[in-house]
Design a protein around this motif. Structure first.
Motif, short mmCIF file in Angstrom:
data_model
loop_
_atom_site.label_atom_id
_atom_site.label_comp_id
_atom_site.label_asym_id
_atom_site.label_seq_id
_atom_site.Cartn_x
_atom_site.Cartn_y
_atom_site.Cartn_z
N LEU A 1 26.54 34.15 29.90
CA LEU A 1 25.81 33.08 30.59
C LEU A 1 24.95 32.26 29.63
O LEU A 1 24.85 31.05 29.78
N ALA A 2 24.35 32.92 28.64
CA ALA A 2 23.53 32.19 27.68
C ALA A 2 24.39 31.23 26.87
O ALA A 2 24.02 30.07 26.66
N ARG A 3 25.54 31.68 26.42
CA ARG A 3 26.44 30.82 25.64
C ARG A 3 26.93 29.63 26.47
O ARG A 3 27.11 28.53 25.97
N ALA A 4 27.12 29.87 27.77
CA ALA A 4 27.55 28.80 28.67
C ALA A 4 26.38 27.90 29.10
O ALA A 4 26.58 26.96 29.84
N LYS A 5 25.19 28.23 28.60
CA LYS A 5 23.98 27.47 28.92
C LYS A 5 23.66 27.47 30.41
O LYS A 5 23.15 26.49 30.96
N ILE A 6 23.95 28.58 31.07
CA ILE A 6 23.63 28.75 32.49
C ILE A 6 22.25 29.39 32.58
O ILE A 6 21.98 30.39 31.93
N GLN A 7 21.40 28.77 33.39
CA GLN A 7 20.04 29.28 33.56
C GLN A 7 19.81 29.63 35.01
O GLN A 7 20.26 28.89 35.87
N PRO A 8 19.15 30.70 35.33
CA PRO A 8 18.71 31.71 34.39
C PRO A 8 19.89 32.56 33.93
O PRO A 8 20.88 32.69 34.63
#
Length: 193
Positions: free
Chosen positions: A20-27
């Motif tokens: 999710l971080a690599r996909a820039k999904i927050q949170p």
């Protein structure tokens, strides 16, 4: 959020496959409030399935403590490769998710892709594929009426033919065996709804 869904619309299973971080999904991590909802979801019969980096949802002090309390998670020291990891093997030859692998040639099992980074060490639950040192590449912990499932590999890493890898009988077999594990997990989850 799951808490705001009408009861009939609540999912029975949630699978987190990517980073999710690599996909820039927050949170991209669970907050303390999210962890309460995750616990409730599992206790009420939900299934949480994490593949590889899906585990990063718990990459906070509170998330790590949740894993310690819930599955007996052994906190790793950073994300460094482990020197003497494995060999991995089929630990439960009679489990519905893995019995098709019993007696089969399972070359990918001894050293799954990225095992040093993604093996999960837990003191509770069912280690179905793992090593003799307590690490698991396929793990399940029942929580209330639900279950927490972890796969430390992604069948996508074993696609039989890609731009960089030509197809072979061995690649086809590896991918088929891994997909069978996923299909058996899905069949188990849907049968128990």
């Amino acid at each position: 959020t799951a808490a705001s869904l009408e009861p009939m619309l609540r999912p029975s299973a949630v699978a987190v496959i990517g980073d999710l971080a690599r996909a820039k999904i927050q949170p991209n991590v669970y907050s303390p409030d999210d962890l309460v909802r995750v616990t409730s979801f599992l206790e009420q019969g939900g299934t949480l399935i994490l593949l590889q980096r899906g585990r990063d949802l718990f990459k906070t002090p509170q998330g790590t403590e949740w894993l310690v309390r819930t599955i007996g998670y052994d906190k790793p020291v950073a994300r460094a490769p482990v020197a003497a990891l494995g060999p991995f093997e089929l630990l439960d030859t009679n489990h519905a998710w893995t019995k098709h692998l019993n007696g089969a040639k399972v070359g990918w099992l001894a050293a799954p892709p990225n095992a040093s980074e993604f093996a999960l060490k837990a003191t509770r639950g069912e280690r179905l594929i793992g090593d003799r040192d307590g690490r698991a590449m396929l793990f399940r912990q029942r929580i209330g009426r639900g279950q927490f499932v972890y796969l430390g590999w992604s069948p996508a890493a074993s696609l039989p033919a890609t731009r960089d890898v030509a197809s072979s009988v061995e690649n086809e077999l590896n991918f088929e065996q891994q997909m069978q594990v996923l299909l058996r997990i899905a069949a188990d989850v849907t049968a128990n709804q």
